[in-house]
Design a protein around this motif. Structure first.
Motif, PDB file in Angstrom:
ATOM      1  N   ALA A 303       0.814  -1.222   0.000  1.00  0.00           N
ATOM      2  CA  ALA A 303       0.000   0.000   0.000  1.00  0.00           C
ATOM      3  C   ALA A 303       0.839   1.261   0.000  1.00  0.00           C
ATOM      4  CB  ALA A 303      -0.929   0.002   1.215  1.00  0.00           C
ATOM      5  N   THR A 304       2.074   1.194   0.497  1.00  0.00           N
ATOM      6  CA  THR A 304       2.924   2.389   0.588  1.00  0.00           C
ATOM      7  C   THR A 304       3.931   2.483  -0.553  1.00  0.00           C
ATOM      8  OG1 THR A 304       4.437   1.202   2.066  1.00  0.00           O
ATOM      9  CG2 THR A 304       2.717   2.548   3.093  1.00  0.00           C
ATOM     10  N   ALA A 305       3.859   1.570  -1.506  1.00  0.00           N
ATOM     11  CA  ALA A 305       4.781   1.628  -2.636  1.00  0.00           C
ATOM     12  C   ALA A 305       4.567   2.917  -3.422  1.00  0.00           C
ATOM     13  CB  ALA A 305       4.578   0.419  -3.536  1.00  0.00           C
ATOM     14  N   GLY A 306       5.639   3.695  -3.611  1.00  0.00           N
ATOM     15  CA  GLY A 306       5.571   4.919  -4.402  1.00  0.00           C
ATOM     16  C   GLY A 306       4.873   6.070  -3.733  1.00  0.00           C
ATOM     17  N   VAL A 307       4.674   6.017  -2.416  1.00  0.00           N
ATOM     18  CA  VAL A 307       3.973   7.095  -1.717  1.00  0.00           C
ATOM     19  C   VAL A 307       4.822   8.367  -1.740  1.00  0.00           C
ATOM     20  CG1 VAL A 307       4.921   6.553   0.564  1.00  0.00           C
ATOM     21  CG2 VAL A 307       2.700   7.650   0.384  1.00  0.00           C
ATOM     22  N   SER A 308       4.175   9.524  -1.887  1.00  0.00           N
ATOM     23  CA  SER A 308       4.883  10.797  -1.955  1.00  0.00           C
ATOM     24  C   SER A 308       4.750  11.559  -0.646  1.00  0.00           C
ATOM     25  CB  SER A 308       4.325  11.647  -3.104  1.00  0.00           C
ATOM     26  OG  SER A 308       2.961  11.922  -2.900  1.00  0.00           O
ATOM     27  N   GLU A 309       5.650  12.520  -0.430  1.00  0.00           N
ATOM     28  CA  GLU A 309       5.630  13.301   0.799  1.00  0.00           C
ATOM     29  C   GLU A 309       4.338  14.113   0.892  1.00  0.00           C
ATOM     30  OE1 GLU A 309       8.338  16.578   3.237  1.00  0.00           O
ATOM     31  OE2 GLU A 309       8.885  15.974   1.202  1.00  0.00           O
ATOM     32  N   GLY A 310       3.758  14.086   2.095  1.00  0.00           N
ATOM     33  CA  GLY A 310       2.504  14.777   2.318  1.00  0.00           C
ATOM     34  C   GLY A 310       1.298  13.884   2.121  1.00  0.00           C
ATOM     35  N   GLU A 311       1.539  12.690   1.617  1.00  0.00           N
ATOM     36  CA  GLU A 311       0.462  11.746   1.330  1.00  0.00           C
ATOM     37  C   GLU A 311       0.443  10.593   2.319  1.00  0.00           C
ATOM     38  OE1 GLU A 311      -0.786   8.679  -2.314  1.00  0.00           O
ATOM     39  OE2 GLU A 311       0.961   9.976  -2.518  1.00  0.00           O
ATOM     40  N   GLU A 312       1.530  10.427   3.097  1.00  0.00           N
ATOM     41  CA  GLU A 312       1.756   9.207   3.850  1.00  0.00           C
ATOM     42  C   GLU A 312       0.619   8.858   4.808  1.00  0.00           C
ATOM     43  OE1 GLU A 312       3.698  11.865   3.836  1.00  0.00           O
ATOM     44  OE2 GLU A 312       5.806  11.389   3.522  1.00  0.00           O
ATOM     45  N   THR A 313       0.258   9.804   5.691  1.00  0.00           N
ATOM     46  CA  THR A 313      -0.741   9.487   6.698  1.00  0.00           C
ATOM     47  C   THR A 313      -2.094   9.247   6.072  1.00  0.00           C
ATOM     48  OG1 THR A 313       0.466  10.951   8.200  1.00  0.00           O
ATOM     49  CG2 THR A 313      -1.680  10.176   8.927  1.00  0.00           C
ATOM     50  N   ARG A 314      -2.454  10.043   5.057  1.00  0.00           N
ATOM     51  CA  ARG A 314      -3.750   9.851   4.428  1.00  0.00           C
ATOM     52  C   ARG A 314      -3.817   8.535   3.659  1.00  0.00           C
ATOM     53  NH1 ARG A 314      -4.165  15.900   2.148  1.00  0.00           N
ATOM     54  NH2 ARG A 314      -1.942  15.745   2.601  1.00  0.00           N
ATOM     55  N   ARG A 315      -2.700   8.122   3.054  1.00  0.00           N
ATOM     56  CA  ARG A 315      -2.678   6.808   2.398  1.00  0.00           C
ATOM     57  C   ARG A 315      -2.867   5.696   3.438  1.00  0.00           C
ATOM     58  NH1 ARG A 315       0.172   4.118  -2.025  1.00  0.00           N
ATOM     59  NH2 ARG A 315       0.365   6.098  -3.130  1.00  0.00           N
ATOM     60  N   MET A 316      -2.151   5.802   4.568  1.00  0.00           N
ATOM     61  CA  MET A 316      -2.286   4.799   5.617  1.00  0.00           C
ATOM     62  C   MET A 316      -3.651   4.884   6.298  1.00  0.00           C
ATOM     63  SD  MET A 316       0.196   2.905   5.343  1.00  0.00           S
ATOM     64  CE  MET A 316      -0.400   1.889   6.681  1.00  0.00           C
ATOM     65  N   SER A 317      -4.219   6.086   6.355  1.00  0.00           N
ATOM     66  CA  SER A 317      -5.550   6.226   6.922  1.00  0.00           C
ATOM     67  C   SER A 317      -6.572   5.457   6.097  1.00  0.00           C
ATOM     68  CB  SER A 317      -5.936   7.709   6.997  1.00  0.00           C
ATOM     69  OG  SER A 317      -7.237   7.870   7.505  1.00  0.00           O
ATOM     70  N   ALA A 318      -6.458   5.565   4.765  1.00  0.00           N
ATOM     71  CA  ALA A 318      -7.367   4.831   3.883  1.00  0.00           C
ATOM     72  C   ALA A 318      -7.139   3.327   3.992  1.00  0.00           C
ATOM     73  CB  ALA A 318      -7.182   5.293   2.437  1.00  0.00           C
ATOM     74  N   PHE A 319      -5.879   2.913   4.065  1.00  0.00           N
ATOM     75  CA  PHE A 319      -5.560   1.481   4.168  1.00  0.00           C
ATOM     76  C   PHE A 319      -6.092   0.896   5.470  1.00  0.00           C
ATOM     77  CE2 PHE A 319      -2.657  -1.728   5.904  1.00  0.00           C
ATOM     78  CZ  PHE A 319      -2.773  -2.723   4.943  1.00  0.00           C
ATOM     79  N   THR A 320      -5.765   1.547   6.599  1.00  0.00           N
ATOM     80  CA  THR A 320      -6.170   1.004   7.895  1.00  0.00           C
ATOM     81  C   THR A 320      -7.675   1.119   8.123  1.00  0.00           C
ATOM     82  OG1 THR A 320      -5.611   3.117   8.974  1.00  0.00           O
ATOM     83  CG2 THR A 320      -3.922   1.393   8.963  1.00  0.00           C
ATOM     84  N   LEU A 321      -8.349   1.967   7.350  1.00  0.00           N
ATOM     85  CA  LEU A 321      -9.812   2.033   7.438  1.00  0.00           C
ATOM     86  C   LEU A 321     -10.419   0.652   7.228  1.00  0.00           C
ATOM     87  CD1 LEU A 321     -12.170   4.624   5.849  1.00  0.00           C
ATOM     88  CD2 LEU A 321     -12.500   2.223   5.299  1.00  0.00           C
ATOM     89  N   PHE A 322      -9.847  -0.120   6.308  1.00  0.00           N
ATOM     90  CA  PHE A 322     -10.401  -1.434   6.013  1.00  0.00           C
ATOM     91  C   PHE A 322     -10.098  -2.437   7.119  1.00  0.00           C
ATOM     92  CE2 PHE A 322     -10.537   0.614   1.940  1.00  0.00           C
ATOM     93  CZ  PHE A 322     -11.723   0.140   1.393  1.00  0.00           C
ATOM     94  N   LEU A 323      -9.029  -2.201   7.883  1.00  0.00           N
ATOM     95  CA  LEU A 323      -8.800  -3.039   9.051  1.00  0.00           C
ATOM     96  C   LEU A 323      -9.924  -2.833  10.057  1.00  0.00           C
ATOM     97  CD1 LEU A 323      -4.954  -2.535   9.609  1.00  0.00           C
ATOM     98  CD2 LEU A 323      -6.118  -4.352   8.354  1.00  0.00           C
ATOM     99  N   ASP A 324     -10.370  -1.587  10.195  1.00  0.00           N
ATOM    100  CA  ASP A 324     -11.472  -1.301  11.110  1.00  0.00           C
ATOM    101  C   ASP A 324     -12.795  -1.826  10.569  1.00  0.00           C
ATOM    102  OD1 ASP A 324     -10.061   0.004  13.179  1.00  0.00           O
ATOM    103  OD2 ASP A 324      -9.890   1.786  11.936  1.00  0.00           O
TER     104      ASP A 324
END
Length: 372
Positions: A303-324
Protein backbone atom coordinates in the motif's frame (compact mmCIF):
# COMPACT_ATOMS: atom_id res chain seq x y z
CA UNK A 1 6.18 -0.26 19.71
CA UNK A 2 5.81 0.31 23.45
CA UNK A 3 3.06 2.91 22.99
CA UNK A 4 1.24 0.69 20.50
CA UNK A 5 1.57 -2.43 22.66
CA UNK A 6 0.14 -0.65 25.69
CA UNK A 7 -2.92 0.52 23.77
CA UNK A 8 -3.67 -2.96 22.54
CA UNK A 9 -2.96 -4.48 25.94
CA UNK A 10 -5.70 -2.19 27.23
CA UNK A 11 -8.02 -3.33 24.42
CA UNK A 12 -7.06 -6.96 25.07
CA UNK A 13 -7.77 -6.64 28.79
CA UNK A 14 -11.44 -6.10 27.95
CA UNK A 15 -11.80 -9.00 25.48
CA UNK A 16 -12.46 -11.95 27.87
CA UNK A 17 -14.77 -9.83 30.04
CA UNK A 18 -16.80 -7.79 27.55
CA UNK A 19 -18.83 -10.67 26.01
CA UNK A 20 -19.96 -11.88 29.45
CA UNK A 21 -20.59 -8.31 30.60
CA UNK A 22 -22.99 -7.93 27.67
CA UNK A 23 -24.72 -11.31 28.03
CA UNK A 24 -24.79 -11.61 31.84
CA UNK A 25 -24.72 -8.11 33.33
CA UNK A 26 -26.70 -6.34 30.59
CA UNK A 27 -28.78 -9.46 29.76
CA UNK A 28 -28.29 -9.26 25.97
CA UNK A 29 -27.62 -11.99 23.36
CA UNK A 30 -24.73 -12.90 21.03
CA UNK A 31 -25.83 -10.44 18.36
CA UNK A 32 -25.45 -7.66 20.94
CA UNK A 33 -21.90 -8.86 21.60
CA UNK A 34 -21.16 -8.37 17.91
CA UNK A 35 -22.75 -4.92 18.00
CA UNK A 36 -20.61 -3.83 20.94
CA UNK A 37 -17.38 -4.94 19.28
CA UNK A 38 -18.49 -3.45 15.96
CA UNK A 39 -19.29 -0.04 17.48
CA UNK A 40 -15.62 0.73 18.04
CA UNK A 41 -14.82 0.00 14.41
CA UNK A 42 -17.71 2.12 13.13
CA UNK A 43 -16.41 5.27 14.83
CA UNK A 44 -12.90 4.43 13.66
CA UNK A 45 -14.15 4.41 10.07
CA UNK A 46 -16.13 7.64 10.38
CA UNK A 47 -13.25 9.68 11.85
CA UNK A 48 -10.63 8.45 9.35
CA UNK A 49 -10.56 11.57 7.10
CA UNK A 50 -9.92 13.85 10.09
CA UNK A 51 -7.21 11.55 11.44
CA UNK A 52 -5.33 11.54 8.14
CA UNK A 53 -5.40 15.34 7.99
CA UNK A 54 -4.20 15.69 11.61
CA UNK A 55 -1.33 13.28 11.02
CA UNK A 56 -0.08 14.98 7.86
CA UNK A 57 -0.56 18.57 9.03
CA UNK A 58 -0.17 18.50 12.83
CA UNK A 59 2.15 15.57 13.32
CA UNK A 60 2.06 11.86 14.02
CA UNK A 61 3.13 12.26 17.66
CA UNK A 62 0.18 14.55 18.46
CA UNK A 63 -2.18 12.10 16.79
CA UNK A 64 -0.75 9.20 18.78
CA UNK A 65 -1.20 11.04 22.08
CA UNK A 66 -4.72 12.11 21.13
CA UNK A 67 -5.65 8.53 20.27
CA UNK A 68 -4.30 7.22 23.58
CA UNK A 69 -6.29 9.77 25.59
CA UNK A 70 -9.48 9.02 23.66
CA UNK A 71 -9.03 5.30 24.32
CA UNK A 72 -8.63 6.02 28.02
CA UNK A 73 -11.80 8.14 28.05
CA UNK A 74 -13.80 5.44 26.27
CA UNK A 75 -12.61 2.67 28.56
CA UNK A 76 -13.42 4.78 31.59
CA UNK A 77 -16.90 5.07 30.08
CA UNK A 78 -17.25 1.27 30.44
CA UNK A 79 -17.12 1.82 34.18
CA UNK A 80 -20.18 4.08 33.98
CA UNK A 81 -22.14 1.96 31.47
CA UNK A 82 -25.41 0.60 32.87
CA UNK A 83 -27.17 -0.36 29.63
CA UNK A 84 -26.41 -1.19 26.00
CA UNK A 85 -26.76 2.43 24.84
CA UNK A 86 -24.15 3.81 27.23
CA UNK A 87 -21.80 0.90 26.53
CA UNK A 88 -22.06 1.43 22.77
CA UNK A 89 -21.28 5.15 23.23
CA UNK A 90 -18.18 4.24 25.25
CA UNK A 91 -17.12 1.80 22.52
CA UNK A 92 -17.51 4.52 19.88
CA UNK A 93 -15.02 6.70 21.78
CA UNK A 94 -12.61 3.76 22.12
CA UNK A 95 -12.84 3.17 18.37
CA UNK A 96 -11.93 6.76 17.53
CA UNK A 97 -8.92 6.59 19.83
CA UNK A 98 -7.77 3.20 18.56
CA UNK A 99 -7.98 4.46 14.97
CA UNK A 100 -5.83 7.48 15.85
CA UNK A 101 -3.19 5.23 17.39
CA UNK A 102 -3.17 2.86 14.41
CA UNK A 103 -2.86 5.61 11.79
CA UNK A 104 -0.16 7.49 13.71
CA UNK A 105 1.86 4.39 14.67
CA UNK A 106 1.89 2.78 11.22
CA UNK A 107 2.90 6.06 9.57
CA UNK A 108 5.62 6.69 12.15
CA UNK A 109 7.01 3.22 11.51
CA UNK A 110 7.32 4.12 7.83
CA UNK A 111 8.81 7.55 8.62
CA UNK A 112 11.51 6.11 10.87
CA UNK A 113 12.46 3.08 8.74
CA UNK A 114 15.30 3.09 6.19
CA UNK A 115 14.37 2.78 2.55
CA UNK A 116 13.88 -0.84 1.56
CA UNK A 117 12.98 -1.95 5.11
CA UNK A 118 9.40 -0.71 5.45
CA UNK A 119 8.03 -4.25 5.51
CA UNK A 120 10.42 -5.14 8.32
CA UNK A 121 9.46 -2.04 10.31
CA UNK A 122 5.76 -2.80 9.85
CA UNK A 123 6.34 -6.37 11.04
CA UNK A 124 7.94 -5.13 14.25
CA UNK A 125 5.14 -2.64 14.86
CA UNK A 126 2.44 -5.27 14.39
CA UNK A 127 4.32 -7.58 16.76
CA UNK A 128 3.58 -4.96 19.40
CA UNK A 129 -0.08 -4.95 18.41
CA UNK A 130 -0.43 -8.73 18.64
CA UNK A 131 1.57 -8.96 21.85
CA UNK A 132 -0.88 -6.47 23.29
CA UNK A 133 -3.95 -8.36 22.09
CA UNK A 134 -2.43 -11.63 23.33
CA UNK A 135 -1.21 -10.62 26.77
CA UNK A 136 -4.12 -8.25 27.44
CA UNK A 137 -6.73 -11.04 27.77
CA UNK A 138 -4.51 -12.92 30.21
CA UNK A 139 -4.31 -9.76 32.33
CA UNK A 140 -8.06 -9.28 31.94
CA UNK A 141 -8.69 -12.83 33.17
CA UNK A 142 -6.71 -11.98 36.31
CA UNK A 143 -8.55 -8.72 37.00
CA UNK A 144 -11.87 -10.40 36.26
CA UNK A 145 -11.75 -12.04 39.69
CA UNK A 146 -12.03 -8.56 41.21
CA UNK A 147 -15.05 -7.66 39.08
CA UNK A 148 -15.67 -5.88 35.78
CA UNK A 149 -14.96 -2.46 37.31
CA UNK A 150 -11.39 -3.50 38.07
CA UNK A 151 -10.96 -4.56 34.43
CA UNK A 152 -12.13 -1.19 33.08
CA UNK A 153 -9.89 0.74 35.52
CA UNK A 154 -6.81 -1.34 34.62
CA UNK A 155 -7.46 -0.82 30.90
CA UNK A 156 -7.86 2.94 31.36
CA UNK A 157 -4.60 3.25 33.32
CA UNK A 158 -2.75 1.31 30.59
CA UNK A 159 -3.96 3.77 27.94
CA UNK A 160 -2.71 6.73 29.96
CA UNK A 161 0.69 5.05 30.25
CA UNK A 162 0.72 4.74 26.45
CA UNK A 163 0.11 8.50 26.15
CA UNK A 164 3.22 9.04 28.27
CA UNK A 165 5.34 6.90 25.94
CA UNK A 166 3.93 8.75 22.93
CA UNK A 167 5.20 12.04 24.38
CA UNK A 168 8.80 10.76 24.22
CA UNK A 169 8.73 9.99 20.49
CA UNK A 170 10.83 12.09 18.11
CA UNK A 171 9.36 14.79 15.94
CA UNK A 172 9.67 13.85 12.29
CA UNK A 173 10.65 16.89 10.22
CA UNK A 174 8.06 17.40 7.55
CA UNK A 175 7.96 20.13 4.96
CA UNK A 176 4.92 22.33 5.46
CA UNK A 177 2.19 22.63 2.85
CA UNK A 178 3.48 26.14 2.10
CA UNK A 179 6.99 24.79 1.45
CA UNK A 180 5.65 22.16 -0.90
CA UNK A 181 3.51 24.77 -2.64
CA UNK A 182 6.62 26.93 -3.12
CA UNK A 183 8.20 24.02 -5.01
CA UNK A 184 5.12 23.82 -7.20
CA UNK A 185 4.29 20.37 -5.81
CA UNK A 186 0.70 19.70 -4.93
CA UNK A 187 -0.16 16.54 -3.09
CA UNK A 188 -2.81 14.49 -4.87
CA UNK A 189 -3.49 11.48 -2.69
CA UNK A 190 -3.85 8.25 -4.68
CA UNK A 191 -6.48 6.43 -2.68
CA UNK A 192 -7.05 3.72 -5.31
CA UNK A 193 -4.06 1.59 -4.30
CA UNK A 194 -4.81 1.99 -0.59
CA UNK A 195 -8.46 1.02 -1.12
CA UNK A 196 -7.70 -2.11 -3.14
CA UNK A 197 -4.94 -3.34 -0.84
CA UNK A 198 -6.91 -2.26 2.22
CA UNK A 199 -9.87 -4.36 1.10
CA UNK A 200 -7.62 -7.44 1.04
CA UNK A 201 -6.39 -6.66 4.56
CA UNK A 202 -9.95 -6.08 5.75
CA UNK A 203 -11.16 -9.44 4.44
CA UNK A 204 -8.26 -11.18 6.13
CA UNK A 205 -8.82 -9.29 9.37
CA UNK A 206 -12.58 -9.92 9.40
CA UNK A 207 -12.18 -13.50 10.57
CA UNK A 208 -9.51 -12.70 13.14
CA UNK A 209 -11.69 -9.97 14.67
CA UNK A 210 -14.58 -12.41 14.96
CA UNK A 211 -12.26 -15.01 16.45
CA UNK A 212 -11.20 -12.58 19.19
CA UNK A 213 -14.79 -11.56 19.94
CA UNK A 214 -16.31 -15.03 20.16
CA UNK A 215 -13.44 -17.21 21.35
CA UNK A 216 -14.54 -16.94 25.03
CA UNK A 217 -18.11 -18.05 24.19
CA UNK A 218 -17.01 -20.77 21.75
CA UNK A 219 -14.45 -22.12 24.23
CA UNK A 220 -17.15 -22.30 26.92
CA UNK A 221 -19.32 -24.27 24.50
CA UNK A 222 -16.63 -26.94 24.01
CA UNK A 223 -15.88 -27.14 27.73
CA UNK A 224 -12.82 -24.87 28.04
CA UNK A 225 -13.12 -22.74 31.17
CA UNK A 226 -10.26 -20.26 30.57
CA UNK A 227 -9.22 -18.72 27.24
CA UNK A 228 -6.08 -16.95 28.45
CA UNK A 229 -3.80 -19.74 27.20
CA UNK A 230 -5.47 -19.81 23.79
CA UNK A 231 -5.16 -16.05 23.37
CA UNK A 232 -1.49 -16.33 24.32
CA UNK A 233 -1.04 -19.17 21.80
CA UNK A 234 -2.48 -17.02 19.01
CA UNK A 235 -0.51 -13.90 19.86
CA UNK A 236 2.66 -15.86 20.61
CA UNK A 237 2.50 -17.59 17.23
CA UNK A 238 2.01 -14.27 15.48
CA UNK A 239 4.83 -12.61 17.42
CA UNK A 240 7.31 -15.44 16.81
CA UNK A 241 6.58 -15.64 13.08
CA UNK A 242 6.73 -11.87 12.65
CA UNK A 243 9.96 -11.57 14.60
CA UNK A 244 11.72 -14.44 12.83
CA UNK A 245 10.41 -13.53 9.36
CA UNK A 246 10.33 -9.73 9.62
CA UNK A 247 12.52 -9.28 6.54
CA UNK A 248 10.64 -11.80 4.40
CA UNK A 249 8.13 -9.34 2.81
CA UNK A 250 10.97 -7.01 1.72
CA UNK A 251 12.94 -9.91 0.25
CA UNK A 252 10.22 -12.03 -1.36
CA UNK A 253 7.69 -9.34 -2.22
CA UNK A 254 4.31 -8.46 -0.79
CA UNK A 255 2.25 -10.55 -3.23
CA UNK A 256 4.01 -13.84 -2.54
CA UNK A 257 3.93 -13.42 1.24
CA UNK A 258 0.31 -12.22 1.29
CA UNK A 259 -0.74 -15.18 -0.87
CA UNK A 260 0.80 -17.69 1.56
CA UNK A 261 -0.74 -15.84 4.50
CA UNK A 262 -4.25 -15.97 3.06
CA UNK A 263 -3.93 -19.68 2.29
CA UNK A 264 -3.00 -20.39 5.92
CA UNK A 265 -5.83 -18.19 7.21
CA UNK A 266 -8.33 -20.12 5.10
CA UNK A 267 -7.03 -23.50 6.25
CA UNK A 268 -6.89 -22.45 9.91
CA UNK A 269 -10.51 -21.35 10.02
CA UNK A 270 -11.64 -24.48 8.17
CA UNK A 271 -9.93 -26.60 10.84
CA UNK A 272 -11.62 -24.65 13.67
CA UNK A 273 -15.01 -24.94 11.95
CA UNK A 274 -14.75 -28.66 11.15
CA UNK A 275 -12.92 -29.95 14.25
CA UNK A 276 -15.28 -29.02 17.09
CA UNK A 277 -12.99 -29.72 20.06
CA UNK A 278 -10.08 -28.28 22.03
CA UNK A 279 -7.44 -30.00 19.83
CA UNK A 280 -9.13 -28.64 16.72
CA UNK A 281 -9.25 -25.16 18.22
CA UNK A 282 -5.55 -25.30 19.12
CA UNK A 283 -4.40 -26.61 15.73
CA UNK A 284 -6.61 -24.19 13.83
CA UNK A 285 -5.44 -21.29 16.00
CA UNK A 286 -1.77 -21.97 15.25
CA UNK A 287 -2.32 -22.23 11.48
CA UNK A 288 -4.63 -19.21 11.40
CA UNK A 289 -2.24 -17.12 13.54
CA UNK A 290 0.73 -18.06 11.35
CA UNK A 291 -1.22 -16.79 8.36
CA UNK A 292 -2.25 -13.61 10.13
CA UNK A 293 1.34 -12.88 11.19
CA UNK A 294 2.67 -11.48 7.91
CA UNK A 295 -0.55 -10.60 6.07
CA UNK A 296 -0.88 -7.00 7.22
CA UNK A 297 2.88 -6.17 7.17
CA UNK A 298 3.17 -7.42 3.60
CA UNK A 299 0.09 -5.48 2.52
CA UNK A 300 1.38 -2.32 4.25
CA UNK A 301 4.48 -2.65 2.07
CA UNK A 302 2.28 -2.89 -1.01
CA UNK A 303 0.00 0.00 0.00
CA UNK A 304 2.92 2.39 0.59
CA UNK A 305 4.78 1.63 -2.64
CA UNK A 306 5.57 4.92 -4.40
CA UNK A 307 3.97 7.09 -1.72
CA UNK A 308 4.88 10.80 -1.96
CA UNK A 309 5.63 13.30 0.80
CA UNK A 310 2.50 14.78 2.32
CA UNK A 311 0.46 11.75 1.33
CA UNK A 312 1.76 9.21 3.85
CA UNK A 313 -0.74 9.49 6.70
CA UNK A 314 -3.75 9.85 4.43
CA UNK A 315 -2.68 6.81 2.40
CA UNK A 316 -2.29 4.80 5.62
CA UNK A 317 -5.55 6.23 6.92
CA UNK A 318 -7.37 4.83 3.88
CA UNK A 319 -5.56 1.48 4.17
CA UNK A 320 -6.17 1.00 7.89
CA UNK A 321 -9.81 2.03 7.44
CA UNK A 322 -10.40 -1.43 6.01
CA UNK A 323 -8.80 -3.04 9.05
CA UNK A 324 -11.47 -1.30 11.11
CA UNK A 325 -14.19 -2.33 8.67
CA UNK A 326 -13.00 -5.92 9.07
CA UNK A 327 -13.03 -5.47 12.84
CA UNK A 328 -16.60 -4.13 12.62
CA UNK A 329 -18.04 -6.65 10.18
CA UNK A 330 -16.29 -9.67 11.73
CA UNK A 331 -18.00 -9.64 15.14
CA UNK A 332 -21.28 -8.30 13.75
CA UNK A 333 -21.46 -10.94 11.02
CA UNK A 334 -20.39 -13.79 13.28
CA UNK A 335 -22.86 -12.66 15.91
CA UNK A 336 -25.73 -12.99 13.44
CA UNK A 337 -24.47 -16.31 12.07
CA UNK A 338 -23.82 -17.75 15.55
CA UNK A 339 -27.28 -16.70 16.76
CA UNK A 340 -29.11 -18.21 13.77
CA UNK A 341 -26.76 -21.14 13.14
CA UNK A 342 -23.63 -22.26 14.93
CA UNK A 343 -20.07 -21.21 15.70
CA UNK A 344 -18.83 -23.77 13.16
CA UNK A 345 -20.79 -22.00 10.43
CA UNK A 346 -19.46 -18.65 11.64
CA UNK A 347 -15.85 -19.77 11.39
CA UNK A 348 -16.56 -21.25 7.95
CA UNK A 349 -17.63 -17.74 6.90
CA UNK A 350 -14.23 -16.49 8.13
CA UNK A 351 -12.51 -19.05 5.92
CA UNK A 352 -14.64 -17.90 2.98
CA UNK A 353 -13.65 -14.26 3.50
CA UNK A 354 -9.95 -15.17 3.46
CA UNK A 355 -10.53 -17.22 0.31
CA UNK A 356 -12.18 -14.26 -1.44
CA UNK A 357 -9.20 -12.07 -0.46
CA UNK A 358 -6.85 -14.64 -2.00
CA UNK A 359 -8.74 -14.57 -5.32
CA UNK A 360 -8.74 -10.75 -5.38
CA UNK A 361 -5.03 -10.63 -4.54
CA UNK A 362 -4.19 -12.83 -7.54
CA UNK A 363 -6.31 -10.60 -9.79
CA UNK A 364 -5.26 -7.16 -8.52
CA UNK A 365 -1.56 -7.55 -7.72
CA UNK A 366 0.67 -8.55 -10.64
CA UNK A 367 3.02 -11.49 -10.16
CA UNK A 368 6.04 -9.43 -11.15
CA UNK A 369 5.36 -6.90 -8.38
CA UNK A 370 7.74 -7.04 -5.45
CA UNK A 371 6.68 -4.11 -3.30
CA UNK A 372 3.07 -4.51 -4.24
Amino acid sequence: MAATALIFISIGITIPVLPFFVTDTLDADESAVGLVFAAAAVSAVLCRPALGWIGDNRGRRILLRLGSVLCAAGLLGHLLASDMTSLVVARLVVGAGQAGVMVAATTLAIDLSPKGRRGEASSYLFIALQVGLGTGPAIGEGFRHFGADAVWIAATATCLLSAGFASTLPRVRRRSSNERAADGKRVNVDYGVAIRIGLLAGLGTLGFAGYLAFLPLYSSEIGVASTAGIFLLASGTIAIVRLSAAKVPDRLGARRVARASLVMLTIGFIVIAAWHSLPGLLVGTVVMAAGMSLLVPSLVLSATAGVSEGEETRRMSAFTLFLDLGAALGPAMLGIVATSGSYATAFAVCAGAAGVALVLLLRWVPARSQAG
